[in-house]
Structure formats: C-alpha cells, structure tokens
Write a protein that holds these residues in place. Structure first.
Motif, PDB file in Angstrom:
ATOM      1  N   UNK A  56       0.821  -1.215   0.000  1.00 28.29           N
ATOM      2  CA  UNK A  56       0.000   0.000   0.000  1.00 28.29           C
ATOM      3  C   UNK A  56       0.855   1.265   0.000  1.00 28.29           C
ATOM      4  N   UNK A  57       2.185   1.116  -0.120  1.00 23.87           N
ATOM      5  CA  UNK A  57       3.062   2.273  -0.234  1.00 23.87           C
ATOM      6  C   UNK A  57       3.714   2.740   1.054  1.00 23.87           C
ATOM      7  N   UNK A  58       3.519   2.018   2.150  1.00 19.93           N
ATOM      8  CA  UNK A  58       4.164   2.381   3.415  1.00 19.93           C
ATOM      9  C   UNK A  58       5.653   2.051   3.319  1.00 19.93           C
ATOM     10  N   UNK A  59       6.501   2.932   3.851  1.00 20.82           N
ATOM     11  CA  UNK A  59       7.952   2.777   3.781  1.00 20.82           C
ATOM     12  C   UNK A  59       8.489   2.283   5.121  1.00 20.82           C
ATOM     13  N   UNK A  60       9.196   1.145   5.101  1.00 24.60           N
ATOM     14  CA  UNK A  60       9.751   0.587   6.328  1.00 24.60           C
ATOM     15  C   UNK A  60      11.018   1.337   6.710  1.00 24.60           C
ATOM     16  N   UNK A  66       9.580   0.853  12.181  1.00 24.56           N
ATOM     17  CA  UNK A  66       8.215   1.330  11.979  1.00 24.56           C
ATOM     18  C   UNK A  66       8.031   1.620  10.499  1.00 24.56           C
ATOM     19  N   UNK A  67       6.785   1.875  10.105  1.00 21.38           N
ATOM     20  CA  UNK A  67       6.449   2.167   8.718  1.00 21.38           C
ATOM     21  C   UNK A  67       5.907   3.588   8.630  1.00 21.38           C
ATOM     22  N   UNK A  68       6.415   4.361   7.669  1.00 20.35           N
ATOM     23  CA  UNK A  68       5.930   5.719   7.449  1.00 20.35           C
ATOM     24  C   UNK A  68       4.889   5.689   6.340  1.00 20.35           C
ATOM     25  N   UNK A  69       3.827   6.449   6.537  1.00 24.64           N
ATOM     26  CA  UNK A  69       2.728   6.480   5.567  1.00 24.64           C
ATOM     27  C   UNK A  69       3.167   7.119   4.256  1.00 24.64           C
ATOM     28  N   UNK A  70       2.539   6.699   3.161  1.00 18.98           N
ATOM     29  CA  UNK A  70       2.782   7.374   1.880  1.00 18.98           C
ATOM     30  C   UNK A  70       2.199   8.790   1.933  1.00 18.98           C
ATOM     31  N   UNK A  71       2.366   9.541   0.861  1.00 25.37           N
ATOM     32  CA  UNK A  71       1.941  10.946   0.813  1.00 25.37           C
ATOM     33  C   UNK A  71       0.463  11.133   1.167  1.00 25.37           C
ATOM     34  N   UNK A  72      -0.377  10.196   0.775  1.00 22.70           N
ATOM     35  CA  UNK A  72      -1.814  10.297   1.080  1.00 22.70           C
ATOM     36  C   UNK A  72      -2.101   9.624   2.424  1.00 22.70           C
ATOM     37  N   UNK A  73      -1.420  10.054   3.464  1.00 24.10           N
ATOM     38  CA  UNK A  73      -1.418   9.398   4.770  1.00 24.10           C
ATOM     39  C   UNK A  73      -2.780   9.079   5.347  1.00 24.10           C
TER      40      UNK A  73
END
Length: 112
Positions: A56-60, A66-73
């Motif tokens: 879904x585009x989350x960056x580890x 932890x995972x950071x949300x993509x631009x459309x958080x």
C-alpha cells in the motif's frame, strides 16, 4: 478499587485498575512528531502484515522498525486498516488520528 494513605500526608490515594486489552493490536497507527503518520507492528505474529503495508506504499524505516505512511497518509490509514481487518489482523488507531481520518472520509476534506 482500593484506598491507600500516602506516607507523606494523610490524603487518601485511590488506586483504580486500568482496563486491560485482551491482547496488543497487531498493527497500531499513530502520529509521530517528526515523521508524520506511522505504523508499528506487533512482534512474533504467525502471519506478517508488513506485506500489506509495503504493497500500500508504506515505507519501512528499519532503524526504528516502523512504517511511514505514503503521501496520502489519511487515506492510507483508512484503506490499510480495512485491508488489515479483512485479513483478520487487530488494528489500533491513535484517537486523534482516528477522528481526523473519519472526518476526512465522511466530508471528503483532505486538507488536514
């Protein structure tokens, strides 16, 4: 509930046990003060939800695990929560973040 007297004065102190969760959530979403919206995974799960997050585009962020949300958080939290729940994962969302996601989902306002 029990009542105890603090040794320094005679003021009673109430001890109320906090309700305990049946278990930790498999995935928890929150707002990090510097990174924005993040997700944390519970350790030692029989199935790993990381694949759903990365798909879904989350960056580890390996150094923080932890995972950071993509631009459309906000949308990512809503959509990822639905996918995780469909796969029978337990999910927790920080209350303020949950309110913002719900407001954006119901009003269509993505400017938050």
């Amino acid at each position: 509930m029990s009542v105890a007297v603090a040794p320094s004065d005679a003021t009673p102190v109430l001890h109320c046990p906090l309700p305990q969760l049946a278990q930790e959530p498999d995935v928890a979403f929150a707002v990090h003060p510097e990174l924005g919206i993040v997700a944390a995974l519970r350790d030692h799960l029989p199935r790993e939800p990381a694949e759903l997050l990365t798909a879904a585009g989350w960056c580890h962020l390996t150094d923080l695990d932890i995972y950071r949300a993509p631009a459309d958080g906000l949308d990512a939290v809503a959509e990822t929560t639905i996918r995780l729940r469909q796969d029978r994962y337990t999910v927790a969302v920080e209350p303020t973040l949950a309110d913002t996601v719900l407001t954006c989902a119901t009003t269509g306002d993505r400017r938050r």
